[in-house]
Design an enzyme around this catalytic site. Structure first.
Site, short mmCIF file in Angstrom:
data_model
loop_
_atom_site.label_atom_id
_atom_site.label_comp_id
_atom_site.label_asym_id
_atom_site.label_seq_id
_atom_site.Cartn_x
_atom_site.Cartn_y
_atom_site.Cartn_z
N TYR A 1 91.38 11.66 36.41
CA TYR A 1 89.98 12.02 36.61
C TYR A 1 89.05 11.24 35.68
CZ TYR A 1 85.59 14.56 36.43
OH TYR A 1 84.25 14.87 36.47
N HIS B 1 73.26 9.80 36.39
CA HIS B 1 73.14 11.04 35.64
C HIS B 1 71.92 11.06 34.72
CE1 HIS B 1 76.99 11.78 37.31
NE2 HIS B 1 77.35 12.74 36.48
N ASN C 1 79.84 13.16 27.95
CA ASN C 1 80.51 14.46 28.11
C ASN C 1 80.53 15.21 26.78
OD1 ASN C 1 83.45 15.30 30.08
ND2 ASN C 1 81.31 15.59 30.49
N TYR D 1 57.65 51.59 6.70
CA TYR D 1 58.91 50.90 6.99
C TYR D 1 58.79 49.39 6.84
CZ TYR D 1 60.86 55.17 9.10
OH TYR D 1 61.34 56.42 9.34
N ARG E 1 59.30 49.11 3.05
CA ARG E 1 60.48 49.78 2.53
C ARG E 1 61.77 49.26 3.17
NH1 ARG E 1 61.47 55.87 3.98
NH2 ARG E 1 59.25 55.66 4.44
N PHE F 1 83.85 20.93 27.11
CA PHE F 1 82.44 20.55 27.26
C PHE F 1 81.54 21.73 27.58
CE2 PHE F 1 84.66 19.44 31.33
CZ PHE F 1 84.27 20.58 32.02
N GLU G 1 81.19 22.80 39.39
CA GLU G 1 80.72 23.37 38.12
C GLU G 1 80.06 24.71 38.47
OE1 GLU G 1 78.23 20.22 36.85
OE2 GLU G 1 79.90 18.81 36.68
#
Length: 649
Positions: free
Chosen positions: A154, A184, A297, A385, A388, A434, A519
């Protein structure tokens, strides 16, 4: 932008300069005819060539009507048009030609982003260790063997994602990697700042140097050379879903390294990547099999922004304690709630440390305070508060930051490629390192945790501004009505806190299937990181407003003085913001106080007193019972009893 480089001219065989000229987003090659050519001639020739390439002449009827000016990108210094190029420009210096009257679009990229002064500092060149070089070479040998034997693996000899079953012939494996990077590079939005791009590049180099990516040593050395020269590609901030790593941002990073797209350096500003690399004597990377995938990646976009978020969160959390202590002084509160024994019986580390910081700044025995002495015998029993409970509220923020920092440290030092190359086994293995779920979840948690510093700070600002709660003039200004004082500064704080509430919705609870259901679960970690940074910036701004308000409150308690460390903080603020006598433009004051916090100057002023108090007090450990939790870091906290509100029950 103009970048000189030498070519052989026609005058006596001399080497004459040629320039790459940037006009309205286009780069043009302009040969210089003579060493006596002026900056004005160069600008005019660039405009002429620009007009020649445009069907409408760029909207001009002639070159003569075009008015322009020329400036250096580095420092933005204007150049005199009558100076000769030889006298005005240095070798490989970039210059910007700006046409008068041009209106910048919202997407205009300034040549020198804010913070560029950071690049004027000398940086020690980074280089690989011999051990890293050996690991990189060993993993590359595995890739070369796969290519030679034409094994189906791959991303090396196949396509990507849905195309994982498509086998690519050896003759096109290099083209495969270039196509991967180009296709990409599909991000959108503003570019990351140079500092953030540099961090991203550093983290990617760190991963590649581990020897599990299969990149060649030659290519990795080229990446390191670009890093050392601060040649930083244009990386849009949006486009990653944090699944197969941060594919879009890292692809833009790789795109610049192969000489395509835009790139920034201190010398050039923004320009075409090939020109920026050339100006620094660097060659664009030629990708070998697997190298495009190796560059893109991983989770480095998430983690680079995440690391900044963690560091800024830690800085503002420390300083929030100091600011809250100053507010407590102004509101004439008690330190009894910070007593050692209280926090020993609920031994959260962050809570104990925050209580210790309050004691170190406010302990009347250690730091006499005229303000504290003025209300020693008042009839108040306990504080609200927001004062404190600072150890409990601020404390869990500190513990959250520590938890997230641990995850981020693991993440930035991990190998996040796919497939992973294991040289000792002489094989590659596909996995899911990844996936950005770890940093995504952690950064969502960070945003939720740190936001609380702003939420409680805004309530303290309300107490400072509200005369029925503060016993101070309304909105901390004299002649109220004529002057509005801190009225709208408090509104700004409220607006930021409200915006944070929406931003604190976790990104990582969302997932959209991508890449044709390959994905099919994603982390949305990129948005988690960007969102965390925005939340933290809002927290800084809210605390900046509280810091200003607390210092303004001090003005109404004069001539009484607070403790020595808090007086030092007051002096620091007054060095950049004067007291509020009557209404004036307030935004610059908030920005100045914000800058003090970002630069951690408030912490730097107070820290020596905090650490001195730590050294001078006797360590004490108070176990709850034989079976209770170990107090661990509580051992160093020490004892501190204040005498304010002596009649408190």
């Amino acid at each position: 932008m103009l970048q000189p480089f030498s070519v052989k001219g026609q005058f006596g065989g001399e080497s004459m300069p040629r320039y790459t000229v940037h006009v309205r987003g286009e780069w043009l090659a302009v040969p210089c005819q003579s060493s006596t050519s002026t900056v004005g001639w160069l600008g005019k020739e660039a405009v002429r060539r620009y007009m020649k390439n445009k069907p409408d002449n760029g909207g001009f009827s002639s070159v003569e009507e075009v008015k322009f000016y020329v400036r250096r990108c580095k420092g933005l210094g204007l150049l005199d048009l009558e100076d000769t190029v030889e006298d005005a420009l240095e070798d490989n210096e970039f210059v910007e030609v700006v046409i008068e009257g041009d209106i910048m679009s919202p997407n205009f990229i300034p040549s020198q982003p804010e913070g560029v002064h950071l690049y004027s500092k000398y940086r020690e060149p980074e280089q690989l260790t011999p051990e890293a070089e050996a690991k990189v070479n060993e993993s590359r040998e595995v890739i070369e063997r796969i290519v030679k034997e034409q094994t189906v693996v791959y991303g090396i000899t196949t396509g990507f994602g849905k195309f994982a079953r498509t086998v690519i012939p050896n003759s096109k494996l290099r083209e495969l990697q270039v196509n991967l990077v180009r296709s990409h590079s599909a991000g959108v939005g503003k570019p990351l700042s140079p500092e953030r791009s540099r961090m991203l590049l550093a983290l990617r180099i760190n991963v590649l140097a581990k020897g599990y990516s299969g990149i060649s040593l030659e290519t990795l050395q080229q990446v390191i050379e670009a890093f050392n020269a601060s040649c930083l590609p244009y990386i849009p901030e949006k486009g990653t879903v944090g699944a197969s790593g941060d594919l879009a941002p890292l692809s833009h990073l790789a795109l610049g390294l192969i000489g395509e797209g835009k790139m920034w350096s201190p010398k050039s500003g923004w320009a075409d990547a090939k020109y920026v690399l050339e100006a620094h004597g660097l060659r664009p990377i030629t990708l070998k099999p697997k190298e495009g995938l190796a560059l893109i990646n991983g989770t480095q976009m998430i983690t680079s922004l995440g690391c900044e978020a963690v560091e800024r969160a830690g800085a503002i959390a420390r300083q929030a304690d100091i600011i809250a202590a100053l507010t407590l002084e102004v509101l004439k509160g008690t330190t009894r709630a910070f007593d050692t024994d209280i926090h020993a019986v609920r031994p959260h580390r962050g809570q104990a440390e925050v209580a210790f910081r309050f004691r170190s700044l406010l302990d009347s025995d250690h730091h006499p305070s005229e303000i504290a002495e003025s209300h020693r015998f008042c009839d108040r029993v306990q504080d609200a508060y927001t004062m404190r409970c600072c150890p409990q509220v601020h404390g869990v923020v500190n513990d959250t930051i520590a938890f997230v920092k641990d995850i981020m440290m693991t993440e930035i030092n991990s190998a996040t490629d796919n497939p992973m190359v294991f040289a000792e086994r002489a094989e590659t293995i596909s996995g899911g390192n990844f996936h950005g779920e770890y940093p995504a979840k952690a950064l969502d948690y960070l945003a939720i945790g740190v936001h609380e510093l702003a939420a409680i700070s805004e309530r303290r600002i309300e107490r400072l501004c509200n005369p029925s709660l503060s016993e101070l003039p309304a909105f901390l200004v004299t002649e109220g009505g004529l002057n509005s004082g801190f009225m709208i500064a408090h509104c700004t704080a409220a607006a930021l806190v409200s915006e944070n509430k929406a931003l604190c919705h976790p990104s990582s609870v969302d997932s959209l299937s991508t890449s044709a259901a390959t994905e099919d679960h994603v982390s949305m970690g990129g948005w988690a990181a960007r969102k965390a940074l925005r939340v933290i910036e809002h927290v800084e701004q809210v605390l900046a407003i509280e810091l200003l308000a607390a210092c303004q409150g001090i003005e109404f308690l004069r001539p009484l003085r607070t403790t020595t460390p808090l007086e030092k903080v007051y002096d620091l603020v007054r060095s950049v913001v004067r007291p509020w006598i009557k209404d004036r433009f307030m935004a610059p004051d908030i920005e100045a106080a914000h800058r003090l916090l970002v630069e951690q100057q408030v912490w730097e002023v107070a820290e020596p007193y905090i650490e001195k108090y730590r050294r001078e007090h006797i360590p004490e450990s108070r176990p709850i019972s034989p079976t209770a939790f170990s107090l661990g870091s509580l051992d160093h906290i020490g004892v501190g009893h204040d005498h304010r509100h002596q009649n408190e029950l």
